[in-house]
Design a protein around this motif. Structure first.
Motif, PDB file in Angstrom:
ATOM      1  N   ASN A 185       0.830  -1.206   0.000  1.00 51.16           N
ATOM      2  CA  ASN A 185       0.000   0.000   0.000  1.00 51.16           C
ATOM      3  C   ASN A 185       0.861   1.251   0.000  1.00 51.16           C
ATOM      4  N   GLN A 223       2.486   1.654  -3.352  1.00 47.19           N
ATOM      5  CA  GLN A 223       1.542   2.133  -4.364  1.00 47.19           C
ATOM      6  C   GLN A 223       1.224   3.596  -4.169  1.00 47.19           C
ATOM      7  N   LEU A 224       1.084   3.956  -2.915  1.00 49.78           N
ATOM      8  CA  LEU A 224       0.751   5.340  -2.592  1.00 49.78           C
ATOM      9  C   LEU A 224       1.808   6.274  -3.144  1.00 49.78           C
ATOM     10  N   SER A 245       1.947   6.258  -7.004  1.00 48.92           N
ATOM     11  CA  SER A 245       0.886   6.979  -7.715  1.00 48.92           C
ATOM     12  C   SER A 245       1.008   8.483  -7.503  1.00 48.92           C
ATOM     13  N   ILE A 246       1.513   8.870  -6.333  1.00 52.44           N
ATOM     14  CA  ILE A 246       1.686  10.310  -6.121  1.00 52.44           C
ATOM     15  C   ILE A 246       2.770  10.840  -7.038  1.00 52.44           C
ATOM     16  N   GLU A 262       3.693   9.617  -9.829  1.00 48.77           N
ATOM     17  CA  GLU A 262       3.206   9.602 -11.194  1.00 48.77           C
ATOM     18  C   GLU A 262       2.381  10.864 -11.466  1.00 48.77           C
ATOM     19  N   GLY A 263       1.521  11.201 -10.518  1.00 48.56           N
ATOM     20  CA  GLY A 263       0.730  12.419 -10.664  1.00 48.56           C
ATOM     21  C   GLY A 263       1.611  13.649 -10.728  1.00 48.56           C
ATOM     22  N   ALA A 302       4.595  13.749 -11.817  1.00 49.56           N
ATOM     23  CA  ALA A 302       5.277  13.773 -13.107  1.00 49.56           C
ATOM     24  C   ALA A 302       4.408  14.452 -14.150  1.00 49.56           C
ATOM     25  N   VAL A 303       3.103  14.147 -14.103  1.00 51.32           N
ATOM     26  CA  VAL A 303       2.186  14.798 -15.046  1.00 51.32           C
ATOM     27  C   VAL A 303       2.195  16.305 -14.812  1.00 51.32           C
ATOM     28  N   ARG A 336      -3.647   8.995 -14.902  1.00 49.97           N
ATOM     29  CA  ARG A 336      -2.373   8.934 -14.169  1.00 49.97           C
ATOM     30  C   ARG A 336      -2.333   9.998 -13.085  1.00 49.97           C
ATOM     31  N   LEU A 337      -2.915  11.151 -13.415  1.00 50.90           N
ATOM     32  CA  LEU A 337      -2.855  12.261 -12.463  1.00 50.90           C
ATOM     33  C   LEU A 337      -3.690  11.986 -11.219  1.00 50.90           C
ATOM     34  N   ASN A 396      -4.573   7.578  -8.408  1.00 55.63           N
ATOM     35  CA  ASN A 396      -3.912   8.043  -7.193  1.00 55.63           C
ATOM     36  C   ASN A 396      -4.496   7.324  -5.976  1.00 55.63           C
ATOM     37  N   GLU A 397      -3.618   6.699  -5.206  1.00 50.58           N
ATOM     38  CA  GLU A 397      -4.093   5.838  -4.120  1.00 50.58           C
ATOM     39  C   GLU A 397      -4.925   6.600  -3.089  1.00 50.58           C
TER      40      GLU A 397
END
Ligand code: SF4
Ligand code: SF4
Lengths: 198, 388
Positions: A23, A26-27, A30-31, A33-34, A36-37, B205-206, B210-211
């Motif tokens: 977890n 992943q947290l 994903s953060i 990744e966001g 990076a956008v 993705r943004l 997001n978890e």
């Protein structure tokens, strides 16, 4: 947590611990990744324009031709059919016609549009057969008095236009100059005036 | 309902089996709360952080549109329909036009139907932008909302070039549409779609993956399929619970049978079936399908008339009709009774947000106060549509 992982014999505890760390992984993933956008937007062209200070084109060219702005009336070509008046769902348009008792000539004595009520729906413009009534591209402005929002297009009574059959395109002035003229009170307000010296 | 004693009484009446709560507190949530998407008021009965109930209290945005219809000629009512749902005005335009057309037996030209489909699907995308973006915004993520607003600007520009207005389009007319599209518009729309389709992935993705966002939505405010049907949910909210009713498919109105598209259903993407995340995800998936429809429509659009010949002063025989479309918020219906004059005798508008409000009371039981935002946001309630 780490010691729990070593000593645990119960597989369910182990899977719970694994899930816990998964977890967290992943947290963060994903953060990032966001992020990076978001970061990539630093290198893209901004699409905002700094209205009204920095425009690459004049406003009239930016706004599409069909834009439904504040109404304008080129009275030279009004045939006084009053269709616009009857079409308007909220009765913003008031037209008065008077007949000279001697010469029997008709005159348009009043053509008012209350733009404080108008919702710019365009129904009136659609029915006007001569194109007299049109939308200008004006959309901004302020007024301190609601009375200023009633645009009176008739200064001196005018004769209705008689539409000749030969004319296809009626040269209606759609530049917005007519409306802008009527909106003088709108735009000539001294800027940054705090108290109203009326 | 401001008196706590009365509130307690009302709730006992609603939930006879529930034990009386000693430490209960009733709070007003809204009507000016920014995350209620307009002016909505909830009476939140809480015990600490846990809500026992949230009672929606509607009517703050009632404008009497249905009554206005009785005083306006048929053609003059079109601008008012824009105001029923300001985020998706085209659907209200369309459903009203369809109602009058079927009453007066007016045949709509094929080109007009295609134009209607194109603008409606664009409008659906624009509406889902706000639905999904505002949900993220309410949960504390500002970037996605601003990003969707930027994309929505392109759609607004397209609409502005087409009909002159950015939100209150007033584009459709009884018997067709008001103007044909300008010659360069199909290119513009295609360019937008080419630009937009990759953006969906970027958006996922943004925020969608997001978890933190997922954890806030997954397993929150689960609406079971049975509840969804019983409470009369429609549109994406219903489909998120796994029930595949989409009027574009089941009714096949307008020219929708000509197109090849899928209806995304909720399937418990990251949690239980019918949770807030499903409702969110269904909307994201619907955008892709809308893009597909628009592409096909632009390809197949026939030439010809865009507006049938309809009398200026339209009078409709005594009759009644119910017409419905699949709007961005589900089924939108107009029940219209005519009495032979040039204005309706009675007009009733049925909207998706109104029925969505009815389930708030049930779905909010046992939620955290902060999750109420997720519930309302995921139901995509638009206040003017609730009240009309
Ligand atoms: S634009 Fe609409 S509201 Fe305004 S004057 Fe014309 S018909 Fe009336
Ligand atoms: S503005 Fe147009 S519609 Fe109105 S009275 Fe003049 S000619 Fe007729």
């Amino acid at each position: 947590m780490v010691s729990a992982m070593e000593t645990a014999v119960n597989p369910s505890v182990r899977s719970a611990v694994r899930k816990y760390f998964k977890n967290i992984y992943q947290l963060f993933y994903s953060i990032l990744e966001g992020m990076a956008v978001t970061f990539s937007y630093l290198f893209r062209r901004p699409i905002t324009i700094q209205y009204p200070y920095k425009l690459d084109k004049p406003m009239d060219e930016i706004i599409p031709d069909r834009f439904r702005g504040i109404l304008g009336v080129d009275l030279r070509y009004c045939i006084a059919c009053r269709l616009c008046q009857t079409t308007c769902p909220i009765a913003c348009i008031a037209i008065d016609l008077e007949r000279n008792p001697e010469t029997k000539e008709r005159f348009i004595t009043r053509f008012d549009i209350d733009i404080s009520k108008c919702m710019f729906c365009g129904l009136c413009v659609e029915v006007c057969s001569t194109g007299t009534l049109h939308h200008s591209k004006i959309f901004d402005g302020t007024s301190r008095h609601v009375e200023n929002l009633v645009l009176e297009f008739v200064n001196t009574p005018v004769r209705p236009f008689i539409k000749p059959k030969s004319i296809e395109d009626i040269p209606v002035d759609r530049s917005g100059a007519i409306t802008r003229n009527k909106l003088k009170d709108f735009f000539d307000l001294p800027k940054f005036r705090l108290t109203d010296e009326a | 309902m401001k008196n706590p004693a009365k509130v307690n009484e009302a709730i006992r009446h609603l939930k006879p089996q529930a034990a009386p709560f000693e430490e209960e507190m009733s709070l007003n949530f809204g009507p000016q709360h920014p995350s209620t998407h307009g002016v909505l008021n909830f009476l939140v009965v809480t015990d600490g952080e846990v809500m026992h109930q949230a009672l929606p209290n509607i009517g703050y945005l009632h404008r009497g549109i249905e009554k206005l219809a009785e005083m306006t000629p048929y053609s003059g009512f079109m601008p008012y329909t824009d105001r029923v749902d300001y985020l998706a005005a085209m659907f209200a335009n369309q459903v009203f036009a369809m109602a009058v057309e079927s009453l007066a037996e007016i045949e709509v030209p094929k080109r007009a139907e295609y134009l209607r489909v194109i603008v409606c699907e664009l409008n659906r995308i624009a509406s889902h932008f706000i639905a999904t973006g505002a949900l993220a915004l309410d949960l504390g993520a500002v970037t996605p909302f601003v990003q969707w607003l930027r994309e929505r600007e392109f759609i607004n520009d397209i609409m502005e070039a087409l009909c002159g207005a950015r939100l209150t389009y007033n584009y459709m007319r009884i018997g067709g549409v008001s103007v044909d599209m300008p010659g360069d518009l199909p290119d513009k729309i295609l360019r937008f779609l080419d630009h937009f389709e990759p953006i969906i992935d970027e958006y996922n993705r943004l925020i969608s993956n997001n978890e933190i966002f997922v954890k806030r939505l997954a397993d929150v405010a689960v609406i079971s399929p049975i509840d969804a049907v019983n409470f009369g949910l429609v549109g994406p909210n219903l489909r998120a619970s796994g029930i595949g009713i989409d009027l574009r498919k089941t009714l096949g109105y307008s020219v929708y049978p000509d197109f090849d598209f899928e209806v995304p259903l909720g399937k418990g993407f990251r949690g239980a079936l019918g949770d807030a995340y499903d409702r969110y995800m269904v909307r994201i998936l619907e955008m892709t399908q809308s893009c597909r429809i628009i592409r096909q429509a632009l390809e197949k659009i026939p030439g010809g008339e865009y507006r049938a010949n309809v009398k200026k002063k339209l009078k409709v025989e005594e009759n009644e009709v119910y017409s419905r479309v699949e709007s961005a918020r589900g089924e939108m219906g107009v029940y219209l009774i005519s009495d032979g004059t040039d204005r309706p005798y009675r007009l009733k508008i049925k909207t998706g947000s109104f029925t969505a409000m009815s389930i708030v009371e049930k779905a909010s039981q046992g939620l955290m106060v902060a999750d109420l935002i997720a519930l309302i946001g995921s139901l995509d309630v638009v206040a003017p549509e609730v009240d009309r």
